[in-house]
Design a protein around this motif. Structure first.
Motif, PDB file in Angstrom:
ATOM      1  N   ALA A   1       0.706  -1.278  -0.037  1.00 37.55           N
ATOM      2  CA  ALA A   1      -0.019  -0.022  -0.090  1.00 37.55           C
ATOM      3  C   ALA A   1       0.800   1.413   0.231  1.00 37.55           C
ATOM      4  O   ALA A   1       0.651   2.292  -0.617  1.00 37.55           O
ATOM      5  CB  ALA A   1      -0.812   0.070   1.141  1.00 37.55           C
ATOM      6  N   LEU A   2       1.894   1.251   0.682  1.00 38.19           N
ATOM      7  CA  LEU A   2       2.816   2.407   0.823  1.00 38.19           C
ATOM      8  C   LEU A   2       3.638   2.657  -0.507  1.00 38.19           C
ATOM      9  O   LEU A   2       3.699   3.726  -1.241  1.00 38.19           O
ATOM     10  CB  LEU A   2       4.049   2.088   1.675  1.00 38.19           C
ATOM     11  CG  LEU A   2       3.498   2.218   3.371  1.00 38.19           C
ATOM     12  CD1 LEU A   2       4.459   1.904   4.244  1.00 38.19           C
ATOM     13  CD2 LEU A   2       2.824   3.592   3.456  1.00 38.19           C
TER      14      LEU A   2
ATOM     15  N   ARG B   1      -4.106   3.841  -6.310  1.00 40.47           N
ATOM     16  CA  ARG B   1      -3.148   4.283  -5.023  1.00 40.47           C
ATOM     17  C   ARG B   1      -3.986   3.609  -4.011  1.00 40.47           C
ATOM     18  O   ARG B   1      -3.420   3.219  -2.808  1.00 40.47           O
ATOM     19  CB  ARG B   1      -3.278   5.663  -4.736  1.00 40.47           C
ATOM     20  CG  ARG B   1      -2.539   6.419  -5.773  1.00 40.47           C
ATOM     21  CD  ARG B   1      -2.491   7.955  -5.738  1.00 40.47           C
ATOM     22  NE  ARG B   1      -1.826   8.200  -4.288  1.00 40.47           N
ATOM     23  CZ  ARG B   1      -1.929   9.477  -3.873  1.00 40.47           C
ATOM     24  NH1 ARG B   1      -2.315  10.406  -4.676  1.00 40.47           N
ATOM     25  NH2 ARG B   1      -1.441   9.685  -2.842  1.00 40.47           N
ATOM     26  N   TYR B   2      -5.202   3.249  -3.959  1.00 34.23           N
ATOM     27  CA  TYR B   2      -6.115   2.545  -2.679  1.00 34.23           C
ATOM     28  C   TYR B   2      -6.441   1.306  -3.058  1.00 34.23           C
ATOM     29  O   TYR B   2      -7.315   0.417  -2.394  1.00 34.23           O
ATOM     30  CB  TYR B   2      -7.380   3.501  -2.610  1.00 34.23           C
ATOM     31  CG  TYR B   2      -7.160   5.125  -2.697  1.00 34.23           C
ATOM     32  CD1 TYR B   2      -6.609   5.586  -1.439  1.00 34.23           C
ATOM     33  CD2 TYR B   2      -7.302   5.936  -3.389  1.00 34.23           C
ATOM     34  CE1 TYR B   2      -6.062   6.900  -1.244  1.00 34.23           C
ATOM     35  CE2 TYR B   2      -6.723   7.271  -3.505  1.00 34.23           C
ATOM     36  CZ  TYR B   2      -6.401   7.717  -2.166  1.00 34.23           C
ATOM     37  OH  TYR B   2      -5.996   8.989  -2.124  1.00 34.23           O
TER      38      TYR B   2
ATOM     39  N   GLN C   1       2.206   1.728  -3.500  1.00 36.47           N
ATOM     40  CA  GLN C   1       1.214   2.384  -4.653  1.00 36.47           C
ATOM     41  C   GLN C   1       0.966   3.888  -4.447  1.00 36.47           C
ATOM     42  O   GLN C   1       0.280   4.302  -5.233  1.00 36.47           O
ATOM     43  CB  GLN C   1       0.001   1.542  -4.054  1.00 36.47           C
ATOM     44  CG  GLN C   1       0.090  -0.026  -4.670  1.00 36.47           C
ATOM     45  CD  GLN C   1      -1.211  -0.725  -4.441  1.00 36.47           C
ATOM     46  OE1 GLN C   1      -2.101  -0.288  -3.555  1.00 36.47           O
ATOM     47  NE2 GLN C   1      -1.435  -1.821  -5.098  1.00 36.47           N
ATOM     48  N   GLN C   2       1.358   4.342  -3.150  1.00 32.50           N
ATOM     49  CA  GLN C   2       1.260   6.014  -2.985  1.00 32.50           C
ATOM     50  C   GLN C   2       2.300   6.610  -3.902  1.00 32.50           C
ATOM     51  O   GLN C   2       2.179   7.812  -3.870  1.00 32.50           O
ATOM     52  CB  GLN C   2       1.416   6.383  -1.567  1.00 32.50           C
ATOM     53  CG  GLN C   2       0.354   5.426  -0.737  1.00 32.50           C
ATOM     54  CD  GLN C   2      -0.967   5.434  -1.093  1.00 32.50           C
ATOM     55  OE1 GLN C   2      -1.488   6.514  -1.544  1.00 32.50           O
ATOM     56  NE2 GLN C   2      -1.589   4.386  -1.214  1.00 32.50           N
TER      57      GLN C   2
ATOM     58  N   LEU D   1      -4.847  -0.389  -0.043  1.00 30.27           N
ATOM     59  CA  LEU D   1      -4.929   0.420   1.353  1.00 30.27           C
ATOM     60  C   LEU D   1      -6.513   0.173   1.723  1.00 30.27           C
ATOM     61  O   LEU D   1      -6.326  -0.138   3.154  1.00 30.27           O
ATOM     62  CB  LEU D   1      -4.593   1.889   1.108  1.00 30.27           C
ATOM     63  CG  LEU D   1      -4.607   2.804   2.109  1.00 30.27           C
ATOM     64  CD1 LEU D   1      -3.716   2.223   3.400  1.00 30.27           C
ATOM     65  CD2 LEU D   1      -4.504   4.232   2.011  1.00 30.27           C
TER      66      LEU D   1
END
Length: 211
Positions: A110-111, A123-124, A113-114, A127
């Motif tokens: 998830a990090l 990005r989500y 993808q940011q 997450l």
């Protein structure tokens, strides 16, 4: 009525006909205080309370004044089995969840993808499911810990009878202190680890009858 002297802060079992020695107690000296060893190692079976004589000999002695103010500071009789408090819930909960390999892996993804142009997915994508899982786990932990707090409060607020200022007084379990003389009746739960000093039944003075 059987009576006992509290020597520790741990909850005992249910008495049956008299007080029992639930912990390691010492010997009463002529001057009044009771000396009992501290720092001994417990055996695997806590209910047996079996401790080798070598451990007792090596443990430092401590002096307990019966029905008097103590010269040393001892732990109180408050019982707490809850995992969290209002302050510690969030950091401790997150720490325990991130320690799990699966959660740590998805948090790392998830990090990543940011960061723009690093991941072809949104990005989500990772997450949001991760936050959903953590939220459900957090609600479950809150409910279970709330039940523990309620159970602890019920135990700490149970009443017992102690001898203070020459009179028998009703107090709650969490107020029982080291050195208090406690009156325990037949079938009553013991508020703490105690040693027996008197009993209505002489033949039970050296017996421990518990459920």
């Amino acid at each position: 009525m059987p009576c006992g002297v509290m020597v520790s802060n741990k909850i005992g079992g249910a008495g049956r006909g008299g007080c029992c020695c639930l912990g390691r107690a010492g010997h009463r000296s002529a001057g009044g205080p009771v000396c009992s060893p501290a720092g001994y190692k417990k055996a695997d079976d806590e209910m047996s309370g079996a401790t080798s004589s070598a451990d007792l000999d090596e443990a430092p002695a401590r002096t307990i004044y019966v029905n008097q103010p103590q010269q040393s500071k001892f732990r109180d009789n408050w019982v707490s089995t809850a995992k969290y408090s209002v302050v510690t819930f969030l950091p401790r909960f997150l720490y325990e969840q991130i320690r799990k390999a699966a959660n740590a892996f998805f948090l790392f993804i998830a990090l990543l993808q940011q960061i723009p142009d690093v991941s072809p997915t949104g990005r989500y994508t990772t997450l949001v499911p991760l936050l959903f899982i953590l939220t459900v786990a957090g609600i479950k932990e809150i409910i279970e810990d709330y039940k523990r707090h309620k159970a602890d409060s019920a135990v700490n607020k149970k009443k017992t009878v102690v001898l203070r200022n020459g009179m028998w007084q009703n107090i709650i379990w969490k107020e029982v202190a080291v050195g208090d003389i406690v009156k325990v009746t037949n079938g009553q739960h013991l508020p703490a680890d105690m040693i027996i000093i008197s009993s209505r039944y002489p033949e039970w003075v050296w017996k421990c009858l518990m459920n």
